[in-house]
Design an enzyme around this catalytic site. Structure first.
Site, PDB file in Angstrom:
ATOM      1  N   HIS A 241      70.717 -14.329 -96.779  1.00  0.00           N
ATOM      2  CA  HIS A 241      72.091 -14.842 -96.676  1.00  0.00           C
ATOM      3  C   HIS A 241      72.372 -15.903 -97.730  1.00  0.00           C
ATOM      4  O   HIS A 241      71.498 -16.677 -98.103  1.00  0.00           O
ATOM      5  CB  HIS A 241      72.408 -15.315 -95.261  1.00  0.00           C
ATOM      6  CG  HIS A 241      71.656 -16.517 -94.766  1.00  0.00           C
ATOM      7  ND1 HIS A 241      72.095 -17.807 -94.950  1.00  0.00           N
ATOM      8  CD2 HIS A 241      70.497 -16.626 -94.063  1.00  0.00           C
ATOM      9  CE1 HIS A 241      71.255 -18.651 -94.381  1.00  0.00           C
ATOM     10  NE2 HIS A 241      70.265 -17.968 -93.842  1.00  0.00           N
TER      11      HIS A 241
ATOM     12  N   ASP B 245      75.035 -18.184 -97.614  1.00  0.00           N
ATOM     13  CA  ASP B 245      75.658 -19.425 -97.148  1.00  0.00           C
ATOM     14  C   ASP B 245      74.603 -20.445 -96.736  1.00  0.00           C
ATOM     15  O   ASP B 245      73.437 -20.106 -96.525  1.00  0.00           O
ATOM     16  CB  ASP B 245      76.575 -19.133 -95.954  1.00  0.00           C
ATOM     17  CG  ASP B 245      75.809 -18.554 -94.764  1.00  0.00           C
ATOM     18  OD1 ASP B 245      75.047 -17.592 -94.961  1.00  0.00           O
ATOM     19  OD2 ASP B 245      75.950 -19.092 -93.650  1.00  0.00           O
TER      20      ASP B 245
ATOM     21  N   ASP C 277      67.194 -22.493 -97.313  1.00  0.00           N
ATOM     22  CA  ASP C 277      67.688 -21.601 -96.261  1.00  0.00           C
ATOM     23  C   ASP C 277      69.100 -21.176 -96.654  1.00  0.00           C
ATOM     24  O   ASP C 277      70.038 -21.921 -96.439  1.00  0.00           O
ATOM     25  CB  ASP C 277      67.678 -22.354 -94.929  1.00  0.00           C
ATOM     26  CG  ASP C 277      68.315 -21.572 -93.803  1.00  0.00           C
ATOM     27  OD1 ASP C 277      68.551 -20.364 -93.971  1.00  0.00           O
ATOM     28  OD2 ASP C 277      68.591 -22.181 -92.755  1.00  0.00           O
TER      29      ASP C 277
ATOM     30  N   GLU D 109      75.907 -16.328 -92.351  1.00  0.00           N
ATOM     31  CA  GLU D 109      74.874 -16.187 -91.322  1.00  0.00           C
ATOM     32  C   GLU D 109      74.817 -17.434 -90.456  1.00  0.00           C
ATOM     33  O   GLU D 109      74.622 -17.366 -89.240  1.00  0.00           O
ATOM     34  CB  GLU D 109      73.506 -15.964 -91.978  1.00  0.00           C
ATOM     35  CG  GLU D 109      72.387 -15.596 -91.018  1.00  0.00           C
ATOM     36  CD  GLU D 109      71.563 -16.779 -90.517  1.00  0.00           C
ATOM     37  OE1 GLU D 109      70.670 -16.574 -89.681  1.00  0.00           O
ATOM     38  OE2 GLU D 109      71.809 -17.926 -90.952  1.00  0.00           O
ATOM     39  N   GLU D 110      74.995 -18.603 -91.083  1.00  0.00           N
ATOM     40  CA  GLU D 110      74.806 -19.878 -90.374  1.00  0.00           C
ATOM     41  C   GLU D 110      75.864 -20.110 -89.302  1.00  0.00           C
ATOM     42  O   GLU D 110      75.693 -20.962 -88.440  1.00  0.00           O
ATOM     43  CB  GLU D 110      74.814 -21.048 -91.365  1.00  0.00           C
ATOM     44  CG  GLU D 110      73.675 -21.002 -92.376  1.00  0.00           C
ATOM     45  CD  GLU D 110      72.315 -21.302 -91.769  1.00  0.00           C
ATOM     46  OE1 GLU D 110      72.240 -21.526 -90.544  1.00  0.00           O
ATOM     47  OE2 GLU D 110      71.324 -21.286 -92.520  1.00  0.00           O
TER      48      GLU D 110
ATOM     49  N   ASP E   2      64.052 -14.846 -94.568  1.00  0.00           N
ATOM     50  CA  ASP E   2      64.743 -16.059 -94.119  1.00  0.00           C
ATOM     51  C   ASP E   2      63.816 -16.855 -93.211  1.00  0.00           C
ATOM     52  O   ASP E   2      64.234 -17.358 -92.173  1.00  0.00           O
ATOM     53  CB  ASP E   2      66.037 -15.652 -93.377  1.00  0.00           C
ATOM     54  CG  ASP E   2      66.949 -16.837 -93.135  1.00  0.00           C
ATOM     55  OD1 ASP E   2      66.746 -17.897 -93.757  1.00  0.00           O
ATOM     56  OD2 ASP E   2      67.871 -16.701 -92.306  1.00  0.00           O
TER      57      ASP E   2
ATOM     58  N   HIS F  20      68.367 -27.011 -92.613  1.00  0.00           N
ATOM     59  CA  HIS F  20      69.638 -27.698 -92.294  1.00  0.00           C
ATOM     60  C   HIS F  20      69.528 -29.213 -92.436  1.00  0.00           C
ATOM     61  O   HIS F  20      70.334 -29.941 -91.867  1.00  0.00           O
ATOM     62  CB  HIS F  20      70.119 -27.374 -90.866  1.00  0.00           C
ATOM     63  CG  HIS F  20      70.196 -25.906 -90.574  1.00  0.00           C
ATOM     64  ND1 HIS F  20      70.602 -25.401 -89.374  1.00  0.00           N
ATOM     65  CD2 HIS F  20      69.919 -24.818 -91.341  1.00  0.00           C
ATOM     66  CE1 HIS F  20      70.571 -24.076 -89.405  1.00  0.00           C
ATOM     67  NE2 HIS F  20      70.148 -23.699 -90.584  1.00  0.00           N
TER      68      HIS F  20
HETATM   69 ZN    ZN Z   1      68.683 -18.867 -92.718  1.00  0.00          ZN
END
Ligand code: ZN
Length: 410
Positions: free
Chosen positions: A80, A82, A143, A177-178, A200, A383
């Site tokens: 992903h 994003d 990520d 995705e997030e 991921d 994150h």
């Molecule tokens: Zn991820």
């Protein structure tokens, strides 16, 4: 062995692709389209003729099979584009700590942001690697740009090394995705793969094929509001009912704070409160889908008991499905997991297999007809401004992709 993963990664993280839950467009933010277009241009430059981005920001591309292997079922790789809405992704300044010496890493733009190997065994285990961090005020975006970079580096390797025999390989880079939308507009029919892997995950060797099954339950208490000075015998305070309800939920078991491994939980995580109407959102999580019905019965019973104790209060309970344990699908295709183990072992990696206490795009894709376990890409401290990745792990992830392409044709 070095691939082009690091060089690519350092380029991708400078594009702000933070997802935005408040947006209803797809992708939710324009930076994701900017990265999508960059990736298409890079794929075309590598010689991947059909690379394109669709109207929803999904990048798809095909690496054609080696001559004579066109009949092999196509294998997909997914990452992903994003990044998490929880932390700024603007002006990310990646720093490469070459041949990391094992000391604390102080991030220069905010000296209170310190990576300490003493608190982070995964980091301590990567002494000697080239470690990439952000500068202290943003996330890094490993990520999942580590996954994107690893797949791109593998694509380059597959295209330029004619001695690697492989079937058709498909690539997809997804938006959002997030914020839980990565599978929403994924065109599984167009992707046309027998199975796929998301890249991921965390440290080297990670192989994940079990996720939670997940529902979200909403409890709505309807009270009655009136001027508090003249409320005697009339007011019904929905906030008080909701407080009783939350206090009655399990607290020594079945909570996020008291469970790990294969244990499920119920988790009251959001409240919109007023005297007249109070809504409580509760996550239901278990590895066994049937347990979600038991969790619902428990939570609903507590909600009704709380409402019954306050005459005049009405309660409604509704449940929405979120995703299901991908293992229910993958158990029917054990060869997909077996190939990942084989590819890793050929590279000298021992697979690290753990249940995911959450979901991935693969949890939903697997139920949309595309069985999709998850592989490591080297990401750590997701994150967070302390996010980091090892360049060597990204290289290994790229090599696992190459090896899987080879394994899948044999
Ligand atoms: Zn991820």
């Amino acid at each position: 062995m070095k691939t082009s993963a690091l060089e690519r990664f350092l380029r991708y993280v400078t594009i702000d692709t933070r997802a935005d839950e408040a947006s209803s467009s797809c992708p939710s933010t324009p930076g994701q389209l900017e990265l999508a277009r960059m990736l298409v241009a890079e794929l075309v430059a590598l010689g991947v003729a059909d690379a394109d981005v669709d109207a929803n920001g999904y990048v798809m591309a095909t690496i054609p099979a080696s001559p004579g292997l066109e009949h092999v079922p196509a294998l997909g790789f997914v990452a992903h584009m994003d990044t998490s809405p929880e932390m700024s992704g603007t002006n990310v300044r990646p720093i490469v700590h070459e041949r990391y010496d094992g000391r604390d890493i102080v991030l220069p733009d905010d000296p209170t942001a310190v990576l300490r190997p003493a608190d982070d065994p995964a980091l301590a285990a990567r002494v000697g690697d080239d470690i990439v961090t952000a500068s202290g005020t943003t996330l890094l975006g490993a990520d999942d740009k580590a996954g994107v970079a690893a797949i791109m580096a593998a694509a380059e390797r597959l295209i330029t090394s004619r001695d690697i025999e492989h079937g058709p390989v498909r690539i997809c880079f997804t938006p959002d995705e997030e914020i839980g939308r990565g599978a929403d507009r994924f065109d599984v029919a167009r992707f046309d793969c027998a199975y796929a892997y998301t890249l991921d995950g965390g440290g080297r060797g990670e192989l994940e094929y079990e996720s939670f099954s997940a529902d979200v339950l909403t409890v709505e208490f309807k009270g009655f509001n009136t001027h508090p000075g003249y409320a005697k015998g009339r007011m019904v305070n929905a906030i008080r009912v909701a407080a009783d309800f939350i206090a009655s939920l399990p607290r020594r078991e079945l909570t996020p704070e008291t469970t790990d491994g294969y244990q499920g939980y119920v988790h009251a995580y959001d409240v919109i409160a007023s005297v007249d109407r109070t809504e409580v959102k509760v996550l239901l999580r278990d590895f066994v889908t049937a347990q979600l019905a038991m969790q619902k019965m428990l939570v609903e019973a507590r909600a009704r008991e709380a409402a019954d104790a306050h005459p005049g209060c009405a309660v409604t309970v509704s449940v929405k499905e979120q995703y299901r344990n991908m293992r229910e699908v993958l158990d029917r295709h054990p060869e997909i997991i077996e190939r990942a183990r084989l590819a890793m072992r050929r590279l000298g990696l021992e697979p690290v297999e753990r249940p995911i206490r959450g979901g991935t795009d693969g949890s939903r894709l697997s139920f949309m007809g595309l069985p999709t376990p998850n592989l490591f890409a080297g990401e750590h401290n997701f994150h967070s401004r302390l996010e980091w990745v090892s360049a060597q792990d990204m290289d290994l992830a790229a090599l696992v992709v190459v090896e899987l392409a080879r394994v899948s044709s044999s």
